[in-house]
Design a protein around this motif. Structure first.
Motif, PDB file in Angstrom:
ATOM      1  N   THR A 198     -14.319  64.645  21.800  1.00 32.55           N
ATOM      2  CA  THR A 198     -15.521  65.440  22.084  1.00 32.55           C
ATOM      3  C   THR A 198     -16.193  65.877  20.786  1.00 32.55           C
ATOM      4  O   THR A 198     -17.414  65.800  20.642  1.00 32.55           O
ATOM      5  CB  THR A 198     -15.132  66.677  22.922  1.00 32.55           C
ATOM      6  OG1 THR A 198     -14.259  66.266  23.970  1.00 32.55           O
ATOM      7  CG2 THR A 198     -16.347  67.357  23.497  1.00 32.55           C
TER       8      THR A 198
ATOM      9  N   ASP B 128     -12.779  68.238  27.440  1.00 29.04           N
ATOM     10  CA  ASP B 128     -13.885  67.390  26.972  1.00 29.04           C
ATOM     11  C   ASP B 128     -15.210  68.087  27.236  1.00 29.04           C
ATOM     12  O   ASP B 128     -16.017  67.657  28.067  1.00 29.04           O
ATOM     13  CB  ASP B 128     -13.845  66.026  27.672  1.00 29.04           C
ATOM     14  CG  ASP B 128     -14.748  65.014  26.966  1.00 29.04           C
ATOM     15  OD1 ASP B 128     -15.499  65.428  26.053  1.00 29.04           O
ATOM     16  OD2 ASP B 128     -14.715  63.827  27.327  1.00 29.04           O
ATOM     17  N   GLN B 158     -20.280  64.123  31.110  1.00 31.37           N
ATOM     18  CA  GLN B 158     -18.824  64.216  31.199  1.00 31.37           C
ATOM     19  C   GLN B 158     -18.404  64.810  32.543  1.00 31.37           C
ATOM     20  O   GLN B 158     -17.430  64.368  33.150  1.00 31.37           O
ATOM     21  CB  GLN B 158     -18.266  65.052  30.034  1.00 31.37           C
ATOM     22  CG  GLN B 158     -16.771  65.304  30.101  1.00 31.37           C
ATOM     23  CD  GLN B 158     -15.949  64.019  30.214  1.00 31.37           C
ATOM     24  OE1 GLN B 158     -16.379  62.956  29.733  1.00 31.37           O
ATOM     25  NE2 GLN B 158     -14.789  64.106  30.857  1.00 31.37           N
ATOM     26  N   SER B 162     -15.880  62.816  34.936  1.00 35.92           N
ATOM     27  CA  SER B 162     -14.566  63.415  34.670  1.00 35.92           C
ATOM     28  C   SER B 162     -13.510  63.058  35.715  1.00 35.92           C
ATOM     29  O   SER B 162     -12.330  62.966  35.394  1.00 35.92           O
ATOM     30  CB  SER B 162     -14.697  64.942  34.588  1.00 35.92           C
ATOM     31  OG  SER B 162     -15.249  65.447  35.801  1.00 35.92           O
ATOM     32  N   ARG B 212     -23.031  57.508  26.879  1.00 33.28           N
ATOM     33  CA  ARG B 212     -23.221  58.547  27.877  1.00 33.28           C
ATOM     34  C   ARG B 212     -24.467  58.315  28.733  1.00 33.28           C
ATOM     35  O   ARG B 212     -25.168  59.268  29.086  1.00 33.28           O
ATOM     36  CB  ARG B 212     -23.313  59.913  27.188  1.00 33.28           C
ATOM     37  CG  ARG B 212     -22.030  60.350  26.489  1.00 33.28           C
ATOM     38  CD  ARG B 212     -20.989  60.774  27.485  1.00 33.28           C
ATOM     39  NE  ARG B 212     -19.785  61.317  26.840  1.00 33.28           N
ATOM     40  CZ  ARG B 212     -18.739  61.746  27.519  1.00 33.28           C
ATOM     41  NH1 ARG B 212     -18.729  61.688  28.845  1.00 33.28           N
ATOM     42  NH2 ARG B 212     -17.687  62.211  26.897  1.00 33.28           N
TER      43      ARG B 212
END
Lengths: 248, 447
Positions: A198, B128, B158, B162, B212
């Motif tokens: 991250t 995260d 995320q 997830s 992403r």
């Protein structure tokens, strides 16, 4: 040089002062950067000087600061006044957005001030460097870890005015953090455990959006420290990735 | 108006004359500028655009993907400022944590998760996730619209993916934002993203590099939802598990600026709460729990946090917090507790009471978040769960008024620390669920 400009228009400052005067081109460059922000036209729609923004501004109650004045300076394109306000006044704003909620024109003085702060940084104003120096711990933590605040920042030494009770239970910070029933919060140096992957993603965001450049302008030493940390963490991440390849 | 040759009328020049109004008349003349940020003040302007309409258009045009709130998220409808419908997901939630809450007042998120456990709500709390970075931005100006947008989209992407770590489909979890500033900032950024093709183009390059994107497109959530909105729509169900009567308590609410003044059109208003004139979250919950909610003259004021000020101009922060909030709550409202719903507010109002004594300001009042108050009313342990030892304000008084033996509870927690020291600490969920990718992650386990 603008042939029709008066001395005041050409420069800012006291004409009798030995301090160097500011070139009008610099004032224009600063104002042009403010105006060029994509948010500017959305957040500034007009102003009749009604003062409703200042009437409930918390900062106006304690500082020589008025959101009405800031909006007027921008609306009338008063370059000298804008530059002057960028030295100190823009940093008084508490960013509560009460002004924006109340403005009949739907102006957002709070947002306009954020644009001016960004531009103050872009142009490396000494006043911005000075005012942000005590904020460097937050910037270090945020940019290097992705968390803005951590348990080990809240100590009686740093916040003596918060009193003796950082915790009303006398136990080591590490133990108290382990006693928090959310596993992600059993941390000391970040507010929660941030995955290394991250943090690496966040570094890419900082680099690609110009945030590191801002940091370099405002505090070169802090920039060096943070980029060193980033390099180390990237190496750690690459090591981990290589170890994963080896396992497969 | 006197016309003075060569002088532009400013209202502050020599043409200004004192009207010599009596105090009462002066008050009447300026009443229109009273410090209210109620429904009338917010809607007495041109009607604003609902950016969600643009979101739907962009989705139809195939430019973005929308993370939809589905039936499995058990949405409950609420009304916002203009009467628009906002769907609040109540199940399968991804916790977007707050750095200030987790770092400084950890009983805030633990109380929320504890309530979810009591109500059987499925959720994910994972590693995260970054801060929204908006505290730093509003304090320093380091950051920009592009970086804020990228952080928003990264974190919410995320949330979308997830559940893969648990062998579940994308979109299973819907993000629930804990911090009021994150909530306000993300909504502001969402509006700019939906309005500006140029901004979308810029951030798309960054999100592509991070991997992403969804089908090569930006992912935008159908709603940006604050935890206080979840509490609001769940208040009847929370009331149903309440074990402690709080009917004798006089509570004042501190509503957070970034929850209802920032992107005000998205804040929840409820005709049954404060006559629908003020933001409903927290007040609706506290009323549902049976406490007496007391109005006070500085309800609309901010707390004094100021972002940069809490760090480096604390004279402002503590003066404002004491003079405009704490003293008024104590001396005017005679309140037993002040309840808030945002990170910086709780910190500011809680931590700055002690130093007030140095300036002869002796007002004291317990400060807690709405979810902490609700958890306590439902029987949560004041130290193991609500983590009240991190609060500097006199929370012990509140506990005593609620009939909770805080000294016994404190002793229990001190004994429990020994168990923690020996590795026998208790958690609200299986710790293995917290790491979904990167170092420490495990292979997906089919649910």
């Amino acid at each position: 040089m603008h042939a029709t400009a008066s001395r005041k228009q050409q420069h800012i400052g006291d004409p009798l002062s030995p301090q160097p005067v500011l070139d009008r081109a610099r004032l224009e460059a600063i104002f042009n950067d403010i105006q060029a922000d994509a948010r500017y036209d959305h957040e500034l729609n007009g102003c009749l000087n009604c003062g409703i923004c200042t009437a409930t501004c918390p900062a106006a109650q304690y500082y020589d600061f008025s959101p009405r004045e800031i909006v007027q300076l921008l609306w009338t394109e008063n370059l000298e006044g804008i530059y002057d306000a960028m030295q100190e006044k823009i940093w008084a704003c508490a960013q509560c957005y009460t002004c924006a909620a109340r403005c009949p024109f739907r102006n957002s003085p709070g947002s306009l001030i954020m644009i001016m702060r960004e531009v103050a940084i872009k142009h490396g104003l000494q006043s911005a460097k000075d005012v942000l120096r005590p904020f460097s711990r937050v910037m270090l933590k945020l940019i290097s870890t992705g968390n803005q605040l951590s348990p080990d920042m809240i100590t009686a030494d740093h916040f003596a005015d918060w009193g003796p009770n950082i915790s009303k239970i006398d136990a080591p910070l590490k133990l108290l953090r382990q006693a928090i029933p959310m596993p992600t919060l059993n941390t000391m140096q970040t507010a929660w455990e941030v995955n290394l992957k991250t943090s690496i993603e966040l570094y890419t965001i900082w680099e690609m959006t110009g945030v590191l450049k801002q940091l370099e302008i405002i505090d070169e030493n802090l920039f060096d420290v943070i980029t060193d940390i980033m390099d180390e963490k990237r190496e750690d991440y690459e090591d981990w990735r290589e170890s994963q390849d080896g396992n497969e | 108006m006197n016309d003075i040759e060569g002088t532009r009328f400013t209202g502050h020049g020599p043409e200004w004359k004192d009207a010599k109004l009596s105090a009462r008349d002066a008050r009447a003349a300026t009443a229109w500028v009273e410090a209210k940020v109620d429904r009338a003040a917010l809607t007495g302007k041109d009607r604003v655009e609902d950016v969600r309409d643009r979101m739907r258009e962009l989705e139809r045009d195939g430019e973005i993907v929308v993370h939809r709130i589905r039936d499995e998220h058990a949405p409950v409808e609420a009304k916002t400022l203009y009467g628009w419908t906002k769907r609040i997901p109540t199940a399968q939630l991804w916790h977007h944590k707050s750095c200030g809450q987790c770092g400084n007042i950890p009983g805030y998120p633990t109380s929320l998760l504890w309530l979810m456990n009591q109500l059987g709500t499925v959720y994910l709390d994972e590693t995260d996730q970054t801060s929204c970075t908006a505290w730093n931005y509003h304090g320093s100006g380091i950051g920009n619209l592009e970086s804020l947008a990228c952080v928003f989209l990264r974190n919410f992407h995320q949330a979308y993916v997830s559940a893969r770590a648990q062998g579940l489909p994308d979109g299973y979890y819907f993000p629930l934002v804990h911090c009021g500033t994150s909530f306000g900032n993300y909504k502001e950024v969402r509006a700019y993203l939906l309005r500006s093709a140029e901004l979308r183009e810029k951030v798309k390059k960054v999100l592509a590099k991070l991997g992403r994107l969804v089908d090569g497109k930006l992912l935008i959530p159908e709603e940006v939802v604050h935890y206080s909105e979840w509490l609001h729509v769940m208040r009847s169900r929370i009331r149903a598990i309440q074990t402690i009567d709080v009917g004798k308590l006089r509570a004042v609410i501190h509503p957070a600026c970034h929850v209802y003044k920032m992107v005000p059109e998205d804040a929840i208003y409820d005709d049954e709460v404060l006559d629908g004139n003020r933001v409903a979250v927290s007040t609706g919950l506290v009323q549902a729990l049976g406490a007496q909610v007391i109005d006070y003259s500085t309800w609309y004021d901010c707390c004094g946090f100021g972002f940069r000020h809490i760090i480096s101009e604390r004279e402002f922060t503590r003066s404002f917090a004491m003079d405009r909030k704490v003293k008024v709550a104590v001396e005017e409202a005679h309140a037993d507790v002040m309840i808030g719903h945002d990170t910086g507010c709780i910190t500011t109002l809680d931590k700055n009471q002690w130093i007030g004594k140095a300036a002869g300001k002796h007002a004291e009042i317990p400060i807690v978040a709405d979810c902490q108050f609700a958890a306590l009313a439902c029987g949560a342990h004041p130290y193991k769960i609500a983590q009240l030892h991190w609060h500097a304000s006199p929370v012990e008084k509140l506990l005593a008024q609620m009939g909770i033996d805080w000294q016994r509870a404190k002793a229990e927690f001190e004994s429990y620390l020994e168990a923690v020291r020996n590795g026998r600490g208790e958690h609200l969920y299986d710790p293995r669920r917290a790491i979904t990718s990167g170092p420490g992650a495990r292979k997906p386990v089919m649910a």
